[in-house]
Design an enzyme around this catalytic site. Structure first.
Site, PDB file in Angstrom:
ATOM      1  CB  ILE A 117      13.717  -5.989 -20.629  1.00  0.00           C
ATOM      2  CG1 ILE A 117      14.657  -5.297 -19.652  1.00  0.00           C
ATOM      3  CG2 ILE A 117      12.285  -5.926 -20.157  1.00  0.00           C
ATOM      4  CD1 ILE A 117      14.396  -3.805 -19.567  1.00  0.00           C
TER       5      ILE A 117
ATOM      6  NE  ARG B  31      -6.650  -4.501   1.187  1.00  0.00           N
ATOM      7  CZ  ARG B  31      -7.647  -5.340   1.404  1.00  0.00           C
ATOM      8  NH1 ARG B  31      -8.896  -4.892   1.429  1.00  0.00           N
ATOM      9  NH2 ARG B  31      -7.410  -6.618   1.588  1.00  0.00           N
ATOM     10  CG  LEU B  32      -1.388  -3.657  -4.874  1.00  0.00           C
ATOM     11  CD1 LEU B  32      -2.263  -3.444  -6.116  1.00  0.00           C
ATOM     12  CD2 LEU B  32       0.088  -3.554  -5.257  1.00  0.00           C
TER      13      LEU B  32
ATOM     14  CB  SER C 206      13.701  -7.755  -7.075  1.00  0.00           C
ATOM     15  OG  SER C 206      14.858  -7.252  -7.687  1.00  0.00           O
TER      16      SER C 206
ATOM     17  CG  ASN D 108       3.738   0.225   2.169  1.00  0.00           C
ATOM     18  OD1 ASN D 108       3.406  -0.660   1.388  1.00  0.00           O
ATOM     19  ND2 ASN D 108       4.781   1.003   1.954  1.00  0.00           N
TER      20      ASN D 108
ATOM     21  CB  ILE E 141      -0.976  -8.543  -1.892  1.00  0.00           C
ATOM     22  CG1 ILE E 141      -0.542  -7.364  -2.776  1.00  0.00           C
ATOM     23  CG2 ILE E 141      -0.088  -9.753  -2.128  1.00  0.00           C
ATOM     24  CD1 ILE E 141      -0.565  -7.625  -4.260  1.00  0.00           C
ATOM     25  CG  LEU E 142      -1.222 -11.489   1.875  1.00  0.00           C
ATOM     26  CD1 LEU E 142      -0.354 -11.362   3.120  1.00  0.00           C
ATOM     27  CD2 LEU E 142      -1.263 -12.942   1.407  1.00  0.00           C
TER      28      LEU E 142
ATOM     29  CB  CYS F 150      -0.889   0.027   1.245  1.00  0.00           C
ATOM     30  SG  CYS F 150      -1.779  -1.517   1.544  1.00  0.00           S
TER      31      CYS F 150
END
Length: 633
Positions: free
Chosen positions: A294, A52-53, A367, A76, A55-56, A2
């Site tokens: 890429i 909020r994103l 990553s 976050n 994810i859970l 978030c």
């Protein structure tokens, strides 16, 4: 994952609409939901906002701010072992209404206060408002994977996941800090705790900021410090046990980062770090994991073929995108929006592009940052030790003194070599200090302090950074480990982690850093350098582990950084942009640059002179940032 923002305003000038503006400035960090609450106390207005994103626990039960008893939280990040902590709390009598980690963190804080952090495996920046104790506390994770900025001046404290959230407050003065600008031009990023703005700081990793509402006292303290791990006794475990235990930690750390209710992928460059993530996760999975890379049309920079070979061998579902200057041109103008303080790491362009690419398939991506710091992968570590141990101190001091008497521009032949004056100045400083950690500092600079003074009116920064740690390093017995500790506290947190967090969040996907699991960090800090560099091989331990999954012959190739061919593009396809932003009229607007000197450097570069393009790239990035955040506002 978030974005959080808020204020603690003892002047009581902040309100609900300001909180919305601050929070929604970071809508890209959380497009799925939003919450804003303002609390009025006798002494202050407290605003807590969150984007909020999901994810859970994708349901509405994960909405924030979240409340329990006298506590309110905005959060976050991710607590990967939240299910284990939740079971521990259930044994204590706590009940739960959601299936996410925010409620676990909130009730864990109610049960154990700051000690809950010792139980958490994860990345986080969160704020707790305790109405009973009348205080607000800001927390940041041990490694600093998740960002948290704060401004404290004239009885107003603003905080946010990104500077743009703070800048959205109408009372925030966008006053550039010249000392921070000097640091930026030297390193291409601003080492913490400093930022480009005055009275504005990054909360240090492993730290908390406590604000007492009764008297306005603000204090920052550490709950975890990587130096403490490096100061422990070196382990006496045999090599085989060290490698096996490291492998078990990698399995645990990597698999924890797969905890998600949405699709997960992995950035794969084909190097040892990202290959270790893909290889271990694929070996532990019955389905194909998604990997992303890429490449470039310019072969000298292209690693896509190597990544493809690794993906084919491991059997991942691989996605590849070959990009050129046109794609880079599209990113350049948006960099100040993504990185809202000057930030000139060369790999911002490819990291942003690969994030855009991955966002088409997944909402979480892993990553592999930290591998070079933990396992000693960078050549700068070898150089720092070599340059300060090649000659006795008396000879080093004498060489440095003699070099001070000679202008490098007057040395025939050498003055025509690539970036010679800068390298000459660095060696003079390295031999004058005689300390490997100071050598690391000078090697890490793109412009030396004297060059900053030459090209600007800023001069040497008065700030001490983590490059200047002194007494704290004396308790670390292993010379190489001292360098790894410094790099962990500088380049890793303020360059690499910033790069990945902003690039991924700019397209609303969550970037995770499995190599920075604190259990792995703490163990490797106690491993001797003789196993991190063995037989002339850097990153020996990690390579031994990767070779269990991928043949050595498939992995062995020269190490290449994950960068774009900007030095080629700026002399051709992107030349116009470089010239436009570094013209005398535009340089003069900020008032920081010595215009004739910068114009001369640019002309020399474009004429084919052996000039480091990074010097001009740093200046260009500042100009882009200044145009976006100062001129337009």
């Amino acid at each position: 994952m978030c974005g959080i923002a808020g204020f603690i305003d003892f002047s009581k000038q902040s309100d609900h609409q300001i909180l919305i503006k601050m929070t929604d400035a970071m809508i890209h960090r959380g497009p799925n939901d939003a919450g804003y609450e303002v609390f009025e106390q006798d002494t202050a207005m407290i605003g807590l906002g969150q984007r909020r994103l999901s994810i859970l626990d994708l349901s509405a039960s994960g909405h924030q701010p979240m409340h329990y008893e006298n506590y309110t939280i905005i959060f976050n990040g991710e607590i990967y072992n939240f299910r284990e902590i939740r079971e521990e709390l259930r044994m204590l009598g706590y009940t739960f209404n959601s299936d996410g980690d925010t409620e676990v963190l909130l009730k864990g804080y109610a049960a154990w206060k700051e000690n809950v952090l010792s139980k958490c495996i994860g990345m986080f920046a969160f704020v707790i408002y305790d109405r009973l104790k009348n205080e607000v506390i800001l927390f940041r994770d041990r490694a600093g994977v998740k960002p948290l900025y704060y401004y404290w001046h004239k009885q107003q404290l603003f905080f946010a996941s990104e500077l743009k959230g703070i800048m959205a407050h109408p009372s925030f003065p966008k006053e550039i800090d010249p000392d921070s600008l000097s640091l930026f031009l030297q390193y291409s990023y601003i080492p913490g705790p400093f930022t480009i703005f005055q009275n504005t700081r990054k909360l240090a990793p492993g730290h908390l900021l406590r604000v007492k509402l009764t008297n306005g006292e603000v204090s920052e303290s550490a709950y975890w410090n990587v130096l403490r791990s490096y100061q422990q006794e070196i382990t006496e475990l045999p090599e085989s046990e060290i490698i096996d235990y490291t492998a078990s930690l990698l399995h645990s750390a990597y698999n924890y980062r797969m905890v998600s209710d949405v699709p997960v992928g992995v950035f794969l460059s084909g190097g040892y770090d990202s290959t270790s993530v893909a290889a271990i996760l694929q070996s532990d999975s019955t389905s194909k994991i998604k990997t992303f890379t890429i490449g470039y049309k310019e072969q000298a920079w292209d690693e896509s073929a190597e990544a493809r070979k690794i993906a084919d061998y491991l059997g991942t579902e691989h996605f590849e995108w070959i990009v050129g200057p046109e794609e880079a041109r599209g990113v350049l103008e948006h960099l100040p929006e993504i990185y809202d303080e000057p930030f000139a790491d060369n790999s911002t362009v490819p990291t942003t592009l690969v994030s855009q690419f991955a966002a088409k398939e997944v909402k979480v991506v892993l990553s592999a940052d930290g591998g070079d710091e933990l396992f000693a992968g960078y050549n700068k570590f070898n150089q720092s030790l070599k340059y300060t141990n090649s000659f006795p101190r008396i000879i080093q001091r004498s060489l440095s003194g003699m070099m001070s008497l000679v202008d490098p521009e007057n040395i025939p032949y050498f003055n025509k070599q690539y970036n010679f004056s800068s390298r000459y100045e660095k060696m003079k400083l390295i031999w004058a200090s005689g300390k490997p950690q100071q050598a690391l500092k000078y090697i890490s600079q793109y412009l030396t302090e004297s060059e900053v003074g030459h090209y600007t009116g800023v001069g040497k920064s008065a700030y001490q950074t983590n490059f200047d740690l002194n007494g704290e390093l004396n308790r670390i017995s292993d010379p190489l480990n001292r360098l790894l500790a410094v790099d962990y506290k500088t380049f890793l947190v303020d360059n690499n982690l910033v790069k990945v967090d902003r690039a991924t969040m700019s397209v609303s996907i969550e970037g995770r850093e499995p190599m920075l699991d604190h259990r792995l960090v703490e163990f490797l800090a106690q491993v001797p350098s003789s196993l991190k560099m063995k037989g002339g091989v850097n990153k020996y331990i990690l390579k031994e582990i990767v070779h269990r999954y991928v043949p050595k012959k498939l992995m062995e190739r020269p190490k290449r950084p994950f960068i774009a061919p900007l030095q080629v593009w700026f002399k051709d396809e992107l030349k116009e942009q470089m010239q436009y932003y570094l013209t005398g009229s535009r340089l003069a607007k900020s008032g920081f640059f010595n215009v004739p000197h910068v114009e001369k450097l640019l002309a020399h570069y474009l004429a084919g002179g052996k000039v480091s393009h990074q010097k001009l790239w740093n200046m260009l990035v500042f100009q882009l940032w200044y145009s976006r955040w100062i001129e337009k506002l």
